[in-house]
Scaffold this motif. Structure first.
Motif, PDB file in Angstrom:
ATOM      1  N   GLY A  83       0.811  -1.205   0.000  1.00 49.24           N
ATOM      2  CA  GLY A  83       0.000   0.000   0.000  1.00 49.24           C
ATOM      3  C   GLY A  83       0.849   1.261   0.000  1.00 49.24           C
ATOM      4  N   GLN A  84       0.165   2.390   0.105  1.00 48.96           N
ATOM      5  CA  GLN A  84       0.851   3.681   0.026  1.00 48.96           C
ATOM      6  C   GLN A  84       1.005   4.315   1.411  1.00 48.96           C
TER       7      GLN A  84
ATOM      8  N   LEU B 114      -1.660   5.723   3.706  1.00 53.80           N
ATOM      9  CA  LEU B 114      -2.629   6.555   2.994  1.00 53.80           C
ATOM     10  C   LEU B 114      -3.973   5.828   3.026  1.00 53.80           C
ATOM     11  N   PRO B 115      -5.058   6.556   3.323  1.00 48.11           N
ATOM     12  CA  PRO B 115      -6.371   5.889   3.339  1.00 48.11           C
ATOM     13  C   PRO B 115      -6.647   5.195   1.996  1.00 48.11           C
ATOM     14  N   SER B 116      -7.323   4.048   2.067  1.00 46.96           N
ATOM     15  CA  SER B 116      -7.551   3.240   0.862  1.00 46.96           C
ATOM     16  C   SER B 116      -8.297   3.995  -0.231  1.00 46.96           C
ATOM     17  N   ASP B 117      -9.171   4.904   0.171  1.00 39.31           N
ATOM     18  CA  ASP B 117     -10.000   5.548  -0.846  1.00 39.31           C
ATOM     19  C   ASP B 117      -9.346   6.794  -1.457  1.00 39.31           C
ATOM     20  N   ARG B 118      -8.104   7.072  -1.051  1.00 35.43           N
ATOM     21  CA  ARG B 118      -7.381   8.185  -1.686  1.00 35.43           C
ATOM     22  C   ARG B 118      -6.756   7.681  -2.981  1.00 35.43           C
ATOM     23  N   LEU B 119      -6.953   8.465  -4.032  1.00 37.43           N
ATOM     24  CA  LEU B 119      -6.510   8.027  -5.344  1.00 37.43           C
ATOM     25  C   LEU B 119      -5.361   8.912  -5.802  1.00 37.43           C
TER      26      LEU B 119
END
Lengths: 92, 306
Positions: A9-10, A58-63
């Motif tokens: 993940g980020q 970084l939250p999963s829904d951040r693109l």
């Protein structure tokens, strides 16, 4: 700055961490160039640990595209070489 | 423009982190360049994202199937190991150390296969967890993308939309590349495991694994059975011998006392008195004295008629 660890993940990492990350990345690069698998594994682990320690997930829904992308912890030197050699490892 | 600048900088420094990210960016850019109307990119990409999401979920299921199969085989091997240990114990109990040793050697090789499978089981489990997390993350990103896609399509003209689309697109395409690699790896691992599991299943079915694990088809058990059978015979023999030697002194004793004749005659006498005539079956012939007939007038009529 956003850093991605592949398969994990980020992370959002503060700019103050950049110098240290670059130093660790240089170690990693050196290991890849010299073909030293043990040094590679150590350097990769150090680099990933640093990202995890300094960064916040970084939250999963951040693109957002990442500024830096790092191989996953299980990668061998060969995996990384292949990834860099062409885009064959990345589908789509 | 930003990408080009970054490319120049990293080409000079050649760090691993930046080179990897460049590979991803190049991939995203290539896909973007193909699109005529940038807004088409959004729908096309969204379709691909949904497909990938399906693929990840299937990947999770495949890894789980593979893991369960390994689990099953581990149970079988464990049973085999237990059985061999049991055989070793029995063999030792019968004083056959050679047989016990053979059984333990086979147990060791079953055990080493089991350890091997355990390691692979753990790695499949880790893969399954990773993919599950990846699938959840991708789902969240795809949802975010859909929202952004609708906003962009509703709000911006084609020209204005370009930058926004590039952002959204490179964000999701990086995620897709990452997840795509994870799936690829999981698929490879699963395929390897299935080939291996298939080979072990075949071996087990053919009984050849008994060879690998246990030499010839359960010769240890055969020998133990034979030994058990012959020791059963021995036990029976000694039981019978015991009975004989136990009853023989009694007869001698009885004969010496002179009472034995009396004792022996008593059952005979009982037998004689035994077969006396059974009591006459009076009760069985229902006597006509039962007055119940008077209650039923039809019956006497029938009887009296002729």
């Amino acid at each position: 700055m956003i850093v991605r660890i592949l398969g994990e993940g980020q992370y959002s990492v503060g700019d103050t961490a950049t110098a240290e990350l670059n130093r660790l990345d240089a170690d990693l690069e050196k290991a890849v160039n010299s073909g030293d698998e043990a040094a590679f594994a150590t350097a990769l682990r150090a680099l990933l640990d640093q990202v995890r320690a300094q960064g916040a997930p970084l939250p999963s829904d951040r693109l957002e595209p990442s500024d830096l992308i790092l191989p996953d912890p299980d990668s061998s030197m060969d995996d990384v070489r292949k990834m860099l050699a062409d885009d064959g490892l990345i589908p789509g | 423009m930003a990408t080009k600048k970054l490319m120049k900088g990293t080409a000079a420094r050649m760090g691993v982190m930046k080179r990897v990210s460049l590979v991803f960016k190049a991939k995203a850019n290539k896909a973007l360049d193909k699109m005529e109307d940038p807004r088409e990119t959004l729908d096309y990409s969204y379709q691909r994202q949904l497909e990938l999401l399906t693929k990840v979920r299937r990947g999770v299921a495949d890894v789980a199937t593979s893991r369960k199969r390994v689990e099953l085989q581990m149970n079988q091997l464990q049973q085999q190991a237990n059985k061999l240990e049991d055989q070793a114990r029995k063999a030792l109990g019968m004083g056959r150390e050679d047989l016990a040793r053979a059984a333990l050697e086979r147990k060791a090789s079953a055990q080493s296969q089991l350890n091997d499978l355990q390691a692979q089981y753990a790695s499949l489990q880790a893969e399954e967890e990773k993919l599950t997390v990846a699938s959840q993350r991708l789902q969240a990103k795809v949802d975010a993308f859909r929202t952004r896609k609708e906003t962009i399509k509703a709000t911006y003209t084609a020209a204005e939309a370009q930058t926004r689309i590039n952002e959204a697109f490179s964000g999701i395409s990086e995620e897709m590349g990452d997840v795509g690699m994870a799936i690829q790896r999981a698929e490879d691992k699963t395929a390897q495991m299935q080939a291996r599991a298939g080979a072990i299943d075949e071996l087990m079915a053919s009984g050849a694994l008994d060879d690998a694990v246990g030499g010839q088809r359960d010769d240890i058990q055969n020998e133990l059975d034979m030994m058990a059978a012959s020791s059963d015979v021995e036990r029976e023999l000694s039981r019978l011998k015991g009975e004989i030697s136990a009853s023989a002194p009694k007869q001698l004793e009885g004969g010496a006392n002179g009472n034995s004749q009396e004792q022996a005659q008593r059952p005979a006498g009982q037998q004689q008195s035994g077969p006396y005539a059974p009591p006459p079956p009076q009760a069985q012939t229902q006597p006509a004295s039962i007055p119940a007939t008077s209650d039923l007038p039809a019956e006497p009529q029938d009887g009296e008629g002729p």
